[in-house]
Design a protein around this motif. Sequence first.
Motif, PDB file in Angstrom:
ATOM      1  N   TYR A  81      33.866 -10.230  13.931  1.00 38.35           N
ATOM      2  CA  TYR A  81      33.029 -10.911  13.178  1.00 38.35           C
ATOM      3  C   TYR A  81      32.418 -11.922  14.247  1.00 38.35           C
ATOM      4  O   TYR A  81      32.949 -12.747  15.092  1.00 38.35           O
ATOM      5  N   SER A  82      30.927 -12.077  14.038  1.00 32.87           N
ATOM      6  CA  SER A  82      30.248 -13.071  14.949  1.00 32.87           C
ATOM      7  C   SER A  82      28.892 -13.497  14.143  1.00 32.87           C
ATOM      8  O   SER A  82      28.515 -12.854  13.515  1.00 32.87           O
ATOM      9  N   SER A  83      29.156 -14.896  14.277  1.00 32.68           N
ATOM     10  CA  SER A  83      27.869 -15.466  13.606  1.00 32.68           C
ATOM     11  C   SER A  83      26.702 -15.722  14.302  1.00 32.68           C
ATOM     12  O   SER A  83      25.627 -15.961  13.788  1.00 32.68           O
ATOM     13  N   SER A  84      26.492 -14.990  15.426  1.00 31.83           N
ATOM     14  CA  SER A  84      25.469 -14.885  16.355  1.00 31.83           C
ATOM     15  C   SER A  84      25.251 -13.394  16.935  1.00 31.83           C
ATOM     16  O   SER A  84      24.855 -13.386  18.009  1.00 31.83           O
ATOM     17  N   CYS A  85      25.451 -12.364  15.948  1.00 27.54           N
ATOM     18  CA  CYS A  85      25.272 -11.031  16.319  1.00 27.54           C
ATOM     19  C   CYS A  85      23.841 -10.627  16.450  1.00 27.54           C
ATOM     20  O   CYS A  85      23.952  -9.492  17.007  1.00 27.54           O
ATOM     21  N   LEU A  86      22.742 -11.452  16.313  1.00 34.69           N
ATOM     22  CA  LEU A  86      21.390 -11.060  16.640  1.00 34.69           C
ATOM     23  C   LEU A  86      21.021 -11.558  17.987  1.00 34.69           C
ATOM     24  O   LEU A  86      19.873 -11.570  18.313  1.00 34.69           O
ATOM     25  N   GLU A  87      21.858 -12.329  18.751  1.00 36.79           N
ATOM     26  CA  GLU A  87      21.555 -12.846  20.077  1.00 36.79           C
ATOM     27  C   GLU A  87      22.260 -11.803  21.040  1.00 36.79           C
ATOM     28  O   GLU A  87      23.353 -11.685  21.206  1.00 36.79           O
ATOM     29  N   ALA A  88      21.324 -11.559  21.929  1.00 37.55           N
ATOM     30  CA  ALA A  88      21.592 -10.477  22.941  1.00 37.55           C
ATOM     31  C   ALA A  88      22.880 -11.023  23.853  1.00 37.55           C
ATOM     32  O   ALA A  88      23.808 -10.181  24.234  1.00 37.55           O
ATOM     33  N   ARG A  89      22.976 -12.316  23.972  1.00 35.21           N
ATOM     34  CA  ARG A  89      23.871 -12.923  24.917  1.00 35.21           C
ATOM     35  C   ARG A  89      25.384 -12.599  24.566  1.00 35.21           C
ATOM     36  O   ARG A  89      26.172 -12.915  25.266  1.00 35.21           O
ATOM     37  N   THR A  90      25.319 -12.618  23.384  1.00 32.05           N
ATOM     38  CA  THR A  90      26.956 -12.402  22.514  1.00 32.05           C
ATOM     39  C   THR A  90      27.345 -10.973  22.767  1.00 32.05           C
ATOM     40  O   THR A  90      28.452 -10.550  22.255  1.00 32.05           O
ATOM     41  N   MET A  91      26.500 -10.043  23.228  1.00 33.86           N
ATOM     42  CA  MET A  91      27.041  -8.502  23.371  1.00 33.86           C
ATOM     43  C   MET A  91      27.641  -8.129  24.617  1.00 33.86           C
ATOM     44  O   MET A  91      27.589  -8.603  25.648  1.00 33.86           O
ATOM     45  N   ASP A  92      28.865  -7.330  24.277  1.00 34.61           N
ATOM     46  CA  ASP A  92      29.609  -6.988  25.293  1.00 34.61           C
ATOM     47  C   ASP A  92      29.143  -5.809  26.188  1.00 34.61           C
ATOM     48  O   ASP A  92      29.362  -5.315  27.343  1.00 34.61           O
ATOM     49  N   HIS A  93      28.683  -4.620  25.358  1.00 30.12           N
ATOM     50  CA  HIS A  93      28.347  -3.440  25.742  1.00 30.12           C
ATOM     51  C   HIS A  93      27.058  -2.941  25.070  1.00 30.12           C
ATOM     52  O   HIS A  93      26.789  -3.484  24.008  1.00 30.12           O
ATOM     53  N   TRP A  94      26.186  -2.156  25.943  1.00 31.87           N
ATOM     54  CA  TRP A  94      24.879  -1.790  25.711  1.00 31.87           C
ATOM     55  C   TRP A  94      24.723  -0.152  25.694  1.00 31.87           C
ATOM     56  O   TRP A  94      25.366   0.379  26.847  1.00 31.87           O
ATOM     57  N   GLY A  95      23.928   0.233  24.946  1.00 34.86           N
ATOM     58  CA  GLY A  95      23.668   1.718  25.023  1.00 34.86           C
ATOM     59  C   GLY A  95      22.380   1.840  26.079  1.00 34.86           C
ATOM     60  O   GLY A  95      21.766   0.761  26.304  1.00 34.86           O
ATOM     61  N   LYS A  96      21.930   2.883  26.559  1.00 35.09           N
ATOM     62  CA  LYS A  96      20.769   3.133  27.172  1.00 35.09           C
ATOM     63  C   LYS A  96      19.428   3.141  26.296  1.00 35.09           C
ATOM     64  O   LYS A  96      18.201   2.908  26.919  1.00 35.09           O
ATOM     65  N   GLY A  97      19.394   3.131  24.865  1.00 33.49           N
ATOM     66  CA  GLY A  97      18.372   3.080  24.202  1.00 33.49           C
ATOM     67  C   GLY A  97      17.696   4.541  23.815  1.00 33.49           C
ATOM     68  O   GLY A  97      17.996   5.368  24.482  1.00 33.49           O
ATOM     69  N   THR A  98      16.907   4.290  22.780  1.00 34.31           N
ATOM     70  CA  THR A  98      16.218   5.441  22.249  1.00 34.31           C
ATOM     71  C   THR A  98      14.778   4.902  21.766  1.00 34.31           C
ATOM     72  O   THR A  98      14.776   3.766  21.308  1.00 34.31           O
TER      73      THR A  98
END
Length: 126
Positions: free
Chosen positions: A103-120
Amino acid sequence: QVQLVESGGGLVQPGDSLRLSCAAPALTIRYSTMAWFRQAPGKEREGVSCITSSGSVTSYADSVKGRFTISRDSEKNMVYLQMNSLKPEEPAVYYCAEDTRPYSSSCLEARTMDHWGKGTLVTVSA
C-alpha cells in the motif's frame, strides 16, 4: 531482474478506447502496489493511476477520473488500464511501474516506484 512488459498501445482517434496490459512474467507482483504513468514528448512523467496489492484501493489523476479504470489479476500477474474517451492531448508513452510496498499513499509519484517497464506508445489523432 524485474521485468514489467506493457502492451496494448496503438493509434486511435479522439473518443476511442484502448486497454493497456502490464505483465510481470518472471516475478509475482501480488504483494505490490502497481501504477501507470505516462510521458508525452517534452513533458515530465506523470502518474495516471495506481492500485494497491489487494485491489481494494485505486487512485487516479484528476485528468482521467471517470474515463480510465485500473484493475489487476494477481493470479496472472497482470495489471490493466482501460482508457475510454481518449483525448487529443493524451498521446504519450505509457509506463507500468511497481512499488514493492502493498500500500502506498503516494503511488502517483514516480519517485516512489521501484521498477519500470519500457512503455507502450499511445497515439491519439484524427
